[in-house]
Motif scaffolding. Structure first.
Motif, PDB file in Angstrom:
ATOM      1  N   GLN A  53      -7.198  -9.103  -1.169  1.00  0.00           N
ATOM      2  CA  GLN A  53      -8.166  -8.513  -1.764  1.00  0.00           C
ATOM      3  C   GLN A  53      -9.079  -7.249  -0.584  1.00  0.00           C
ATOM      4  O   GLN A  53      -9.276  -7.964   0.233  1.00  0.00           O
ATOM      5  CB  GLN A  53      -9.238  -9.604  -2.079  1.00  0.00           C
ATOM      6  CG  GLN A  53      -9.700  -8.409  -3.130  1.00  0.00           C
ATOM      7  CD  GLN A  53     -11.128  -9.508  -3.466  1.00  0.00           C
ATOM      8  OE1 GLN A  53     -11.602 -10.118  -2.473  1.00  0.00           O
ATOM      9  NE2 GLN A  53     -11.201  -9.935  -4.779  1.00  0.00           N
ATOM     10  N   THR A  54      -8.810  -6.229  -1.015  1.00  0.00           N
ATOM     11  CA  THR A  54      -9.265  -4.958  -0.018  1.00  0.00           C
ATOM     12  C   THR A  54      -8.923  -4.613   1.797  1.00  0.00           C
ATOM     13  O   THR A  54      -9.185  -3.586   2.186  1.00  0.00           O
ATOM     14  CB  THR A  54     -11.192  -5.803   0.885  1.00  0.00           C
ATOM     15  OG1 THR A  54     -10.812  -6.269   1.586  1.00  0.00           O
ATOM     16  CG2 THR A  54     -11.975  -5.911  -0.451  1.00  0.00           C
TER      17      THR A  54
ATOM     18  N   SER B 183       0.755  -1.511  -0.129  1.00  0.00           N
ATOM     19  CA  SER B 183       0.242  -0.389   0.398  1.00  0.00           C
ATOM     20  C   SER B 183       0.957   1.302   0.174  1.00  0.00           C
ATOM     21  O   SER B 183       0.803   2.787  -0.478  1.00  0.00           O
ATOM     22  CB  SER B 183      -0.634  -0.315   0.825  1.00  0.00           C
ATOM     23  OG  SER B 183       0.150   0.074   2.784  1.00  0.00           O
TER      24      SER B 183
ATOM     25  N   MET C  98      -9.491  -5.804   3.684  1.00  0.00           N
ATOM     26  CA  MET C  98      -9.440  -6.175   5.034  1.00  0.00           C
ATOM     27  C   MET C  98      -9.691  -7.275   5.948  1.00  0.00           C
ATOM     28  O   MET C  98     -11.064  -7.482   6.615  1.00  0.00           O
ATOM     29  CB  MET C  98     -11.018  -5.861   4.942  1.00  0.00           C
ATOM     30  CG  MET C  98     -11.764  -4.134   4.792  1.00  0.00           C
ATOM     31  SD  MET C  98     -11.130  -3.268   6.099  1.00  0.00           S
ATOM     32  CE  MET C  98     -12.774  -3.722   6.709  1.00  0.00           C
TER      33      MET C  98
ATOM     34  N   SER D  12      -4.714   3.078   0.441  1.00  0.00           N
ATOM     35  CA  SER D  12      -6.095   2.077   0.835  1.00  0.00           C
ATOM     36  C   SER D  12      -7.251   1.250   0.057  1.00  0.00           C
ATOM     37  O   SER D  12      -7.592  -0.049   0.560  1.00  0.00           O
ATOM     38  CB  SER D  12      -6.288   2.811   2.223  1.00  0.00           C
ATOM     39  OG  SER D  12      -7.624   3.035   2.227  1.00  0.00           O
ATOM     40  N   GLY D  13      -7.236   2.196  -0.933  1.00  0.00           N
ATOM     41  CA  GLY D  13      -8.391   1.614  -1.685  1.00  0.00           C
ATOM     42  C   GLY D  13      -9.987   2.708  -1.311  1.00  0.00           C
ATOM     43  O   GLY D  13     -11.076   2.070  -2.302  1.00  0.00           O
ATOM     44  N   SER D  14      -9.684   2.861  -0.331  1.00  0.00           N
ATOM     45  CA  SER D  14     -11.599   2.583   0.673  1.00  0.00           C
ATOM     46  C   SER D  14     -11.613   4.003   0.852  1.00  0.00           C
ATOM     47  O   SER D  14     -10.678   5.254  -0.075  1.00  0.00           O
ATOM     48  CB  SER D  14     -11.131   2.668   1.880  1.00  0.00           C
ATOM     49  OG  SER D  14      -9.814   3.521   2.383  1.00  0.00           O
TER      50      SER D  14
ATOM     51  N   SER E 173     -15.700  -9.246   6.398  1.00  0.00           N
ATOM     52  CA  SER E 173     -16.251  -8.338   6.022  1.00  0.00           C
ATOM     53  C   SER E 173     -17.481  -7.753   7.635  1.00  0.00           C
ATOM     54  O   SER E 173     -17.363  -8.417   8.479  1.00  0.00           O
ATOM     55  CB  SER E 173     -17.031  -8.327   4.803  1.00  0.00           C
ATOM     56  OG  SER E 173     -18.273  -9.594   5.109  1.00  0.00           O
TER      57      SER E 173
ATOM     58  N   THR F 240     -17.088   1.158  -1.928  1.00  0.00           N
ATOM     59  CA  THR F 240     -15.840   1.720  -2.814  1.00  0.00           C
ATOM     60  C   THR F 240     -15.473   0.567  -2.382  1.00  0.00           C
ATOM     61  O   THR F 240     -14.494   0.590  -4.233  1.00  0.00           O
ATOM     62  CB  THR F 240     -15.339   2.378  -1.681  1.00  0.00           C
ATOM     63  OG1 THR F 240     -15.976   3.457  -2.077  1.00  0.00           O
ATOM     64  CG2 THR F 240     -14.173   2.887  -3.140  1.00  0.00           C
ATOM     65  N   LEU F 241     -14.547  -0.376  -1.835  1.00  0.00           N
ATOM     66  CA  LEU F 241     -13.774  -1.490  -2.233  1.00  0.00           C
ATOM     67  C   LEU F 241     -14.768  -2.518  -2.065  1.00  0.00           C
ATOM     68  O   LEU F 241     -13.773  -3.580  -3.032  1.00  0.00           O
ATOM     69  CB  LEU F 241     -13.844  -1.756   0.026  1.00  0.00           C
ATOM     70  CG  LEU F 241     -12.315  -0.947   0.416  1.00  0.00           C
ATOM     71  CD1 LEU F 241     -12.422  -2.174   1.731  1.00  0.00           C
ATOM     72  CD2 LEU F 241     -11.427  -0.533   0.256  1.00  0.00           C
TER      73      LEU F 241
ATOM     74  N   TYR G 176      -6.344  -6.373  -5.934  1.00  0.00           N
ATOM     75  CA  TYR G 176      -6.819  -5.910  -6.509  1.00  0.00           C
ATOM     76  C   TYR G 176      -6.886  -5.799  -8.080  1.00  0.00           C
ATOM     77  O   TYR G 176      -5.740  -4.883  -8.991  1.00  0.00           O
ATOM     78  CB  TYR G 176      -7.673  -4.196  -6.896  1.00  0.00           C
ATOM     79  CG  TYR G 176      -8.781  -4.058  -5.240  1.00  0.00           C
ATOM     80  CD1 TYR G 176      -9.342  -4.699  -5.037  1.00  0.00           C
ATOM     81  CD2 TYR G 176      -8.001  -2.624  -3.977  1.00  0.00           C
ATOM     82  CE1 TYR G 176     -10.151  -4.247  -3.707  1.00  0.00           C
ATOM     83  CE2 TYR G 176      -8.510  -2.368  -3.536  1.00  0.00           C
ATOM     84  CZ  TYR G 176      -9.523  -3.423  -3.277  1.00  0.00           C
ATOM     85  OH  TYR G 176     -10.528  -2.805  -1.548  1.00  0.00           O
TER      86      TYR G 176
ATOM     87  N   HIS H 183     -14.434  -1.702  -5.939  1.00  0.00           N
ATOM     88  CA  HIS H 183     -13.018  -2.757  -6.664  1.00  0.00           C
ATOM     89  C   HIS H 183     -12.728  -4.037  -7.168  1.00  0.00           C
ATOM     90  O   HIS H 183     -12.581  -4.229  -8.436  1.00  0.00           O
ATOM     91  CB  HIS H 183     -12.080  -1.845  -5.969  1.00  0.00           C
ATOM     92  CG  HIS H 183     -11.723  -0.460  -5.611  1.00  0.00           C
ATOM     93  ND1 HIS H 183     -12.080   0.459  -6.370  1.00  0.00           N
ATOM     94  CD2 HIS H 183     -11.422   0.021  -3.975  1.00  0.00           C
ATOM     95  CE1 HIS H 183     -11.611   1.725  -6.162  1.00  0.00           C
ATOM     96  NE2 HIS H 183     -11.704   1.231  -4.529  1.00  0.00           N
TER      97      HIS H 183
END
Length: 532
Positions: A184-185, A138, A187, A263-265, A401, A381-382, A150, A385
Motif C-alpha cells: 500500500q502506497t 504498477s 512507499m 505510482s499513485g503519487s 513513511s 496524495t498517497l 489501494y 488514496h
C-alpha cells in the motif's frame, strides 16, 4: 459485507480462478503456508514434486540469454517455456502470495504466435523472443488492472493502453503472463496491502520479501520468472533483490522509459525520480535487459526517456573499488558485515585496487533530506488514496513513511529551494570520496540487515541515498546468514531468526554511468564466484 469488502472478495476470487485446477495445491501443502512459518518454499517444491522433471529443467537450468538460445535454435518452443514458467509461477503464488494479475491463457496465445513467427520468418521477433517476463503491478498492461494495493483503485477501469516499457518488451519478443504484488502506497519495504495481503520470502516464509517490488523479488527468486521488471524510488528494486537473493539494477532515472507507469503519487514532483529496472538471476541478465531496451531507442515512444542509447563498455581487468562498510548510525548486522568483508578480500585477491572508505557523508542527513523531498506534496496524495478506500494504513508505514523520519508540516516553495541547495552540498561531499580514491564504483551494504521478520525492515537508508543522488546501483547476492559465523546478537539482529537468509552487496556508480556499473557488477560477480 461492505462495498469495499465485496470488491476485495471478488478480486481475490478472480485471481484464484486464474490458476488452472490441476495446478491448485492440496490442502496439506497450503496448510503449511503462513507468514509466521519458518518454511522454505523451495523445500516444499522439491519435497512434493510439484513440477515435472522437464518443467524443473526449463525453469532452473538457464538464465534469460541461455533460454533465448534454446528457443531460437529450436531445442525448446516458446509455448513449452511459457507453460513451464506459468506452472512455476502458479506454485510461487500459492506459496508466497506474489501475484496481483494472472493471465496465463493470453500468454499461451502469445507464445504460439512467436513459435509460428520463428517458423515463418526463420528469425526471432527480437532479443526477448519467447522469454516469460513478469512485471510489477504498477506497469499498465492493456486490459489489466493496476490497483497498486489501494482499495480505492479497485473501481478504476482496466488499462486501455500499455506502459511504454511494456510496448518495448513486446516489440522485442517477450511473453507477459503475470503482474506482481506491491505495498500500500508503494512507499515501504514490506509488500503488503489490504487487497492481496502479504508477499512472503521463498527462502523463509516468516521473513519479508522487501518492497515495493516485493512480488517481483519473490517470483524471480523462486524462478517463476526468467526476468522481472520493477521500479525504484527509495530501494524498491534493490530491497526485494537483497531480501530474496536475486540480482537487481536501479538505473539512472529516465534511462529506462517511465511513461504511463502508475505510482499513485502526485504528478510533477520536484523531488526524487523513480526508475524502472530489472531483477534477474544472473548479473549478465541485468546487462542483457538494459542493453535490449536502450538499443530500442525508447525516446521514440516516450518523452520521459533520455536520448542516450546503449554504450558498450568493455570489462576492465582492474577496477578501482571503494568499500564503505557502513554508517555508525545504521551499523550493519554481522551477516552483512561478513559478506562485505569477504567481498573486499576476494576483490583484492582478484587484483583490483580496493580502497577502504573510512569517512563517508552522513546517511542520517541523506535520509532526512530524501524524506523532505517526499513530503513536499502538501496534498498528501498517497494518504488520500488510502482514506478514499476507507482502509487502514499498513503497519510498515509507521517506520517507513517520510513523516516518521522528517516530521509532518506544511511545506513552501522556499523548502524546495533549501532542499535543492542541501542536495548540491551533499553531492559534493560524495564527489570528494570519488575523487580521493579515483573510484570506478563503490560497494556498500544494500541494507543494515538481510531480510527480516515482517514489518521490521526499517528505513532504507543504504538505498534511498542513491535515489537522492540519482546514481545507478546494483545488488549482487553473495553468501547467506550463518549463525555459526554470525553469532553476535543485537537489538537489530537475531541469528536464529534470519538463519539462511541471503546476504548481498550493493555496487554504486556515478550518475549516467549505468553501463559502467553493469560492467563492474559482472566483473565483481565473477570474482566473488571464483573465490568461493
Amino acid at each position: 459485507m461492505s462495498d469495499w469488502e465485496a470488491l476485495i472478495a471478488n478480486k481475490l476470487k478472480d485471481r484464484a480462478a486464474r490458476i488452472p485446477l490441476e495446478w491448485v495445491l492440496p490442502g496439506d501443502i497450503l496448510s503449511q503456508v503462513d507468514e509466521h512459518a519458518d518454511v522454505n518454499a523451495f523445500d516444499i517444491l522439491g519435497k512434493y514434486g510439484l513440477l515435472t522433471e522437464e518443467e524443473t529443467r526449463i525453469t532452473e537450468s538457464y538464465d534469460a540469454q541461455g533460454l533465448y538460445r534454446e528457443i531460437v535454435e529450436g531445442r525448446l518452443t516458446s509455448l513449452e517455456v511459457c507453460k513451464a514458467f506459468c506452472h512455476r509461477a502458479a506454485v510461487a503464488q500459492q506459496l508466497t502470495n506474489c501475484a496481483t494479475e494472472i493471465f496465463f491463457e493470453e500468454a499461451y496465445e502469445r507464445a504460439k504466435f512467436l513459435d509460428d513467427y520463428l517458423v515463418e520468418h526463420g528469425r526471432p521477433c527480437g532479443p526477448f523472443h519467447g522469454l516469460p517476463i513478469s512485471v510489477k503491478d504498477s506497469f499498465d498492461v492493456k486490459g489489466k488492472a493496476s490497483t497498486l494495493g489501494y482499495v480505492s483503485f479497485l473501481k478504476n477501469p482496466n488499462a486501455t493502453e500499455n506502459s511504454t516499457l511494456i510496448d518495448l518488451l513486446l516489440e522485442n519478443g517477450a511473453v507477459l503472463y503475470i503482474k506482481t504484488n506491491v505495498p500500500q502506497t508503494m512507499m515501504t519495504m514490506d509488500s503488503v496491502n489490504n487487497i492481496f495481503g502479504r508477499t512472503l520470502n521463498p527462502h523463509k516464509l516468516s521473513l519479508g520479501a522487501g518492497g515495493s517490488s516485493g512480488g517481483e523479488g519473490a517470483l524471480v527468486a523462486f524462478r517463476g520468472s526468467i526476468l522481472g521488471v520493477g521500479t525504484d524510488i527509495g530501494g524498491s528494486i534493490r530491497a526485494p533483490s537483497l531480501c530474496n537473493g536475486t540480482y537487481g539494477f536501479k538505473p539512472t532515472a529516465d534511462r529506462i522509459p517511465y511513461g504511463r507507469i502508475q505510482s499513485g503519487s502526485r504528478p510533477g514532483s520536484p523531488g526524487l525520480i523513480s526508475a524502472a529496472g530489472p531483477l534477474a538471476n544472473s548479473a549478465s541478465d541485468l546487462n542483457f535487459f538494459c542493453r535490449t531496451i536502450l538499443s530500442s531507442d525508447p525516446w521514440r515512444l516516450d518523452s520521459t526517456a533520455l536520448g542516450i542509447g546503449w554504450r558498450h563498455v568493455p570489462p576492465k581487468e582492474k577496477l578501482s573499488i571503494g568499500v564503505f562498510m557502513g554508517d555508525q548510525d545504521f551499523p550493519p548486522t554481522p551477516p552483512v558485515r561478513r559478506a562485505l568483508e569477504s567481498a573486499r578480500l576476494a576483490l583484492e585477491r582478484a587484483g583490483n585496487d580496493v580502497h577502504l572508505v573510512a569517512k563517508f557523508p552522513s546517511l542520517t542527513e541523506a535520509v532526512k533530506l530524501a524524506a523532505r523531498y517526499f513530503l513536499l506534496d502538501n496534498r498528501n496524495t498517497l494518504l488520500k488514496h488510502v482514506i478514499d478506500g476507507g482502509e487502514e494504513p499498513i503497519k510498515a508505514l509507521e517506520y517507513a513513511s517520510p513523516a516518521s523520519i522528517a516530521g509532518m508540516r506544511e511545506y513552501t516553495l522556499d523548502d524546495v529551494w533549501d532542499a535543492n541547495a542541501s542536495l548540491i552540498e551533499y553531492r559534493e561531499e560524495v564527489a570528494a570520496v570519488w575523487r580521493e580514491h579515483k573510484l570506478d564504483v563503490l560497494i556498500c551494504p544494500g541494507h543494515q540487515s538481510t531480510a527480516v521478520p515482517h514489518d521490521t525492515y526499517g528505513p532504507p537508508v543504504y538505498t534511498v541515498v542513491w535515489n537522492l543522488l540519482n546514481f545507478p546501483t546494483s545488488i549482487i547476492p553473495y553468501l547467506k546468514a550463518d549463525k555459526t559465523l554470525d553469532s553476535t546478537t543485537s537489538c537489530y539482529y537475531d541469528p536464529d531468526v534470519v538463519e539462511g537468509a541471503p546476504t548481498a552487496i550493493q555496487v554504486v556508480g556515478w550518475k549516467f554511468q549505468d553501463e559502467e556499473v553493469l560492467m563492474a557488477t559482472d566483473v565483481i560477480d565473477r570474482a566473488l564466484k571464483m573465490d568461493l
